[in-house]
Motif scaffolding. Structure first.
Motif, PDB file in Angstrom:
ATOM      1  N   THR A 165       1.201  -1.140   0.383  1.00  0.00           N
ATOM      2  CA  THR A 165      -0.180   0.164  -0.241  1.00  0.00           C
ATOM      3  C   THR A 165       0.519   1.245  -0.045  1.00  0.00           C
ATOM      4  O   THR A 165       1.493   1.050   0.566  1.00  0.00           O
ATOM      5  CB  THR A 165      -0.547  -0.006   1.457  1.00  0.00           C
ATOM      6  OG1 THR A 165       0.076  -0.006   1.908  1.00  0.00           O
ATOM      7  CG2 THR A 165      -1.791  -1.534   1.530  1.00  0.00           C
ATOM      8  N   PHE A 166       0.667   2.078  -0.826  1.00  0.00           N
ATOM      9  CA  PHE A 166       1.281   3.276  -0.883  1.00  0.00           C
ATOM     10  C   PHE A 166      -0.041   4.670  -0.697  1.00  0.00           C
ATOM     11  O   PHE A 166      -0.913   4.694  -1.266  1.00  0.00           O
ATOM     12  CB  PHE A 166       2.599   3.395  -1.537  1.00  0.00           C
ATOM     13  CG  PHE A 166       1.358   3.220  -3.338  1.00  0.00           C
ATOM     14  CD1 PHE A 166       1.422   4.830  -3.883  1.00  0.00           C
ATOM     15  CD2 PHE A 166       1.741   2.139  -3.469  1.00  0.00           C
ATOM     16  CE1 PHE A 166       1.036   4.214  -5.440  1.00  0.00           C
ATOM     17  CE2 PHE A 166       1.352   1.462  -4.981  1.00  0.00           C
ATOM     18  CZ  PHE A 166       0.671   3.052  -5.224  1.00  0.00           C
ATOM     19  N   GLN A 167       0.840   5.412  -0.789  1.00  0.00           N
ATOM     20  CA  GLN A 167      -0.108   6.651  -0.777  1.00  0.00           C
ATOM     21  C   GLN A 167       0.017   7.652  -1.919  1.00  0.00           C
ATOM     22  O   GLN A 167       1.368   7.861  -2.763  1.00  0.00           O
ATOM     23  CB  GLN A 167      -0.173   8.146   0.124  1.00  0.00           C
ATOM     24  CG  GLN A 167      -0.588   7.284   1.738  1.00  0.00           C
ATOM     25  CD  GLN A 167      -0.144   8.653   2.967  1.00  0.00           C
ATOM     26  OE1 GLN A 167       0.712   9.460   2.991  1.00  0.00           O
ATOM     27  NE2 GLN A 167      -1.826   8.647   3.506  1.00  0.00           N
ATOM     28  N   ALA A 168      -1.385   7.788  -3.070  1.00  0.00           N
ATOM     29  CA  ALA A 168      -1.480   9.375  -4.478  1.00  0.00           C
ATOM     30  C   ALA A 168      -0.927  10.526  -3.363  1.00  0.00           C
ATOM     31  O   ALA A 168      -0.822  10.803  -2.482  1.00  0.00           O
ATOM     32  CB  ALA A 168      -2.570   8.990  -4.377  1.00  0.00           C
ATOM     33  N   LEU A 169      -0.585  11.982  -4.284  1.00  0.00           N
ATOM     34  CA  LEU A 169       0.040  12.426  -4.247  1.00  0.00           C
ATOM     35  C   LEU A 169      -0.865  13.857  -3.432  1.00  0.00           C
ATOM     36  O   LEU A 169      -0.625  14.259  -2.098  1.00  0.00           O
ATOM     37  CB  LEU A 169       0.217  13.810  -5.287  1.00  0.00           C
ATOM     38  CG  LEU A 169       1.212  12.754  -5.954  1.00  0.00           C
ATOM     39  CD1 LEU A 169       2.174  14.210  -6.682  1.00  0.00           C
ATOM     40  CD2 LEU A 169       2.984  12.538  -5.184  1.00  0.00           C
ATOM     41  N   ASP A 170      -2.504  13.269  -3.583  1.00  0.00           N
ATOM     42  CA  ASP A 170      -3.420  13.389  -1.876  1.00  0.00           C
ATOM     43  C   ASP A 170      -3.893  12.737  -0.574  1.00  0.00           C
ATOM     44  O   ASP A 170      -4.462  13.379  -0.113  1.00  0.00           O
ATOM     45  CB  ASP A 170      -4.116  14.131  -2.770  1.00  0.00           C
ATOM     46  CG  ASP A 170      -5.226  12.863  -3.347  1.00  0.00           C
ATOM     47  OD1 ASP A 170      -4.897  11.535  -3.615  1.00  0.00           O
ATOM     48  OD2 ASP A 170      -6.372  13.026  -3.771  1.00  0.00           O
ATOM     49  N   GLY A 171      -2.783  11.713  -1.072  1.00  0.00           N
ATOM     50  CA  GLY A 171      -3.135  11.252   0.972  1.00  0.00           C
ATOM     51  C   GLY A 171      -4.005   9.987   0.514  1.00  0.00           C
ATOM     52  O   GLY A 171      -3.784   9.428   1.213  1.00  0.00           O
ATOM     53  N   TYR A 172      -4.502   9.685  -1.214  1.00  0.00           N
ATOM     54  CA  TYR A 172      -5.584   8.216  -0.780  1.00  0.00           C
ATOM     55  C   TYR A 172      -4.917   7.671  -0.605  1.00  0.00           C
ATOM     56  O   TYR A 172      -3.561   7.538  -1.320  1.00  0.00           O
ATOM     57  CB  TYR A 172      -5.811   8.709  -2.551  1.00  0.00           C
ATOM     58  CG  TYR A 172      -7.191   7.612  -2.308  1.00  0.00           C
ATOM     59  CD1 TYR A 172      -8.351   8.014  -1.692  1.00  0.00           C
ATOM     60  CD2 TYR A 172      -7.045   6.304  -2.166  1.00  0.00           C
ATOM     61  CE1 TYR A 172      -9.097   7.393  -1.924  1.00  0.00           C
ATOM     62  CE2 TYR A 172      -8.248   5.414  -3.373  1.00  0.00           C
ATOM     63  CZ  TYR A 172      -9.452   5.521  -2.690  1.00  0.00           C
ATOM     64  OH  TYR A 172     -10.528   4.889  -3.116  1.00  0.00           O
ATOM     65  N   THR A 173      -5.204   6.798  -0.220  1.00  0.00           N
ATOM     66  CA  THR A 173      -4.150   5.177   0.093  1.00  0.00           C
ATOM     67  C   THR A 173      -4.767   4.379  -1.908  1.00  0.00           C
ATOM     68  O   THR A 173      -5.860   3.991  -1.428  1.00  0.00           O
ATOM     69  CB  THR A 173      -4.468   4.479   0.787  1.00  0.00           C
ATOM     70  OG1 THR A 173      -3.868   5.328   2.064  1.00  0.00           O
ATOM     71  CG2 THR A 173      -3.518   3.381   1.525  1.00  0.00           C
ATOM     72  N   LEU A 174      -3.116   3.364  -2.261  1.00  0.00           N
ATOM     73  CA  LEU A 174      -3.231   2.806  -2.813  1.00  0.00           C
ATOM     74  C   LEU A 174      -2.937   1.709  -2.694  1.00  0.00           C
ATOM     75  O   LEU A 174      -2.450   1.071  -2.073  1.00  0.00           O
ATOM     76  CB  LEU A 174      -2.977   3.547  -4.706  1.00  0.00           C
ATOM     77  CG  LEU A 174      -2.463   5.143  -4.908  1.00  0.00           C
ATOM     78  CD1 LEU A 174      -2.269   5.999  -5.329  1.00  0.00           C
ATOM     79  CD2 LEU A 174      -4.996   5.031  -5.572  1.00  0.00           C
ATOM     80  N   VAL A 175      -3.380  -0.016  -3.273  1.00  0.00           N
ATOM     81  CA  VAL A 175      -3.007  -0.473  -3.231  1.00  0.00           C
ATOM     82  C   VAL A 175      -2.182  -1.431  -4.468  1.00  0.00           C
ATOM     83  O   VAL A 175      -2.613  -1.097  -5.792  1.00  0.00           O
ATOM     84  CB  VAL A 175      -3.923  -1.893  -2.747  1.00  0.00           C
ATOM     85  CG1 VAL A 175      -3.343  -3.121  -2.631  1.00  0.00           C
ATOM     86  CG2 VAL A 175      -4.702  -1.820  -1.844  1.00  0.00           C
ATOM     87  N   GLY A 176      -1.144  -1.983  -4.125  1.00  0.00           N
ATOM     88  CA  GLY A 176      -0.709  -2.614  -5.321  1.00  0.00           C
ATOM     89  C   GLY A 176       0.611  -3.807  -5.492  1.00  0.00           C
ATOM     90  O   GLY A 176       0.255  -4.498  -4.448  1.00  0.00           O
ATOM     91  N   THR A 177       1.044  -4.312  -5.720  1.00  0.00           N
ATOM     92  CA  THR A 177       1.648  -5.955  -5.853  1.00  0.00           C
ATOM     93  C   THR A 177       3.160  -5.161  -6.894  1.00  0.00           C
ATOM     94  O   THR A 177       3.747  -4.781  -7.306  1.00  0.00           O
ATOM     95  CB  THR A 177       0.964  -6.386  -6.751  1.00  0.00           C
ATOM     96  OG1 THR A 177      -0.312  -6.713  -6.475  1.00  0.00           O
ATOM     97  CG2 THR A 177       2.209  -8.033  -6.121  1.00  0.00           C
ATOM     98  N   LEU A 178       3.949  -5.074  -5.312  1.00  0.00           N
ATOM     99  CA  LEU A 178       5.190  -5.135  -6.253  1.00  0.00           C
ATOM    100  C   LEU A 178       6.173  -7.317  -6.270  1.00  0.00           C
ATOM    101  O   LEU A 178       6.247  -7.666  -5.461  1.00  0.00           O
ATOM    102  CB  LEU A 178       6.426  -4.748  -4.777  1.00  0.00           C
ATOM    103  CG  LEU A 178       7.643  -4.655  -4.787  1.00  0.00           C
ATOM    104  CD1 LEU A 178       7.955  -3.178  -6.037  1.00  0.00           C
ATOM    105  CD2 LEU A 178       8.228  -3.891  -3.430  1.00  0.00           C
TER     106      LEU A 178
END
Length: 305
Positions: free
Chosen positions: A24-37
């Motif tokens: 999980t990480f944040q967009a520039l406005d703080g919205y939480t995004l979910v991804g896979t590394l």
């Protein structure tokens, strides 16, 4: 750029030649995004590859390519934009956002996370993913972009059969679905994941014009934003991709007017495939397409042998 918190990692698994982690990480406005590394374990990391998805396409669709690239030494991050699949709120009805947020805020946040000063960062864009680079304020951190099936979206660039199909979907099928649900329940048609109402409304509006959102009086700032991009771009169009044929690609890519541009047309026959279309760039059997892209990326890695 804001200082973002450290990358959160969960659900780690080890596979043949790479490690897969939910993040999980944040967009520039703080919205939480979910991804896979995807991190290679049997090779040193050659470079970082960031996947920018097509509209309504979940990150899981790119798993096969991500694993393939990781096994060859690339660290890969793919993620869902806000409002999409794993990055969506529990209820899409009433969720407000702009279609442009995916580039301006979400992709930009992913670039900010994944960028390392001593490692090349390449962007792999699919459809909207190739449009999104010009929306980011930190595009200068991207070493090069390969995009597949990126075009202007106007039905007039499509073959007659597809043109009719698309107009029926936009004008007859989608409006009542959105009116009833409060969002686009695209998954019911098995065409993609459900989309927020704002994304649907802007997408529909912009696809009515040959130059897409560049013709929108409210979006004229985009001309200057795209002109600022100087990242080398390799724009691939399959000759059987009815949604983004070469003329549609040219109509959009002309706005990256200061980026070194390479137009690449491919056919299914040259890769031993029956069909590529708009989605086949990342499906099983497309390894030769991936190899050509990865070979190009490797040639652009600073000081690579």
């Amino acid at each position: 750029m804001p200082n973002l918190p450290p990358l959160a990692k969960t659900q780690t698994s080890n596979k043949n030649g790479f490690q897969c982690q939910s993040v999980t990480f944040q967009a520039l406005d703080g919205y939480t995004l979910v991804g896979t590394l995807y991190t290679p374990t049997i090779h040193p990391i050659k470079a970082n590859l960031l996947i920018s998805s097509a509209t309504g396409v979940p990150q899981a669709f790119y798993r096969r390519f991500s694993e393939y690239a990781s096994q060859l030494g690339y660290q890969v991050l793919c993620f869902d934009y806000r409002g999409v699949d794993r990055s969506a709120p529990r209820q899409l009805k009433g969720f407000k956002m702009s279609y442009l947020d995916w580039g301006k805020l979400d992709l930009a946040g992913a670039i900010e996370y994944f960028f390392k000063a001593d490692t090349a960062l390449f962007l792999v864009g699919h459809s909207y993913g190739g449009q999104a680079l010009g929306l980011t304020p930190n595009h200068d951190k991207v070493t090069a972009m390969f995009c597949f099936g990126t075009g202007a979206g106007w039905h007039g660039y499509m073959p007659l059969k597809e043109k009719i199909k698309v107009q029926v979907i936009w004008n007859i099928v989608f409006p009542p679905m959105v009116a009833i649900a409060g969002y686009l329940p695209w998954s019911k048609l098995k065409m993609g994941t459900d989309l927020p109402k704002g994304v649907y409304q802007q997408w529909r509006k912009w696809c009515k014009n040959p130059t897409y959102f560049f013709a929108d009086p409210e979006q004229q700032v985009l001309h200057d934003l795209y002109a600022q991009v100087k990242t080398p771009i390799y724009a691939v169009a399959a000759l059987d991709d009815d949604w983004a044929l070469p003329n549609s690609r040219y109509a959009f890519m002309q706005h990256y007017k200061n980026a070194p541009m390479h137009f690449i047309n491919i056919s299914a026959d040259e890769f031993g495939l029956q069909h590529i279309g708009h989605m086949g760039y990342f499906r099983k059997g497309s390894e030769q397409i991936w190899d050509k892209m990865l070979d190009t990326f490797e040639s652009l890695i600073p000081h690579s042998s």
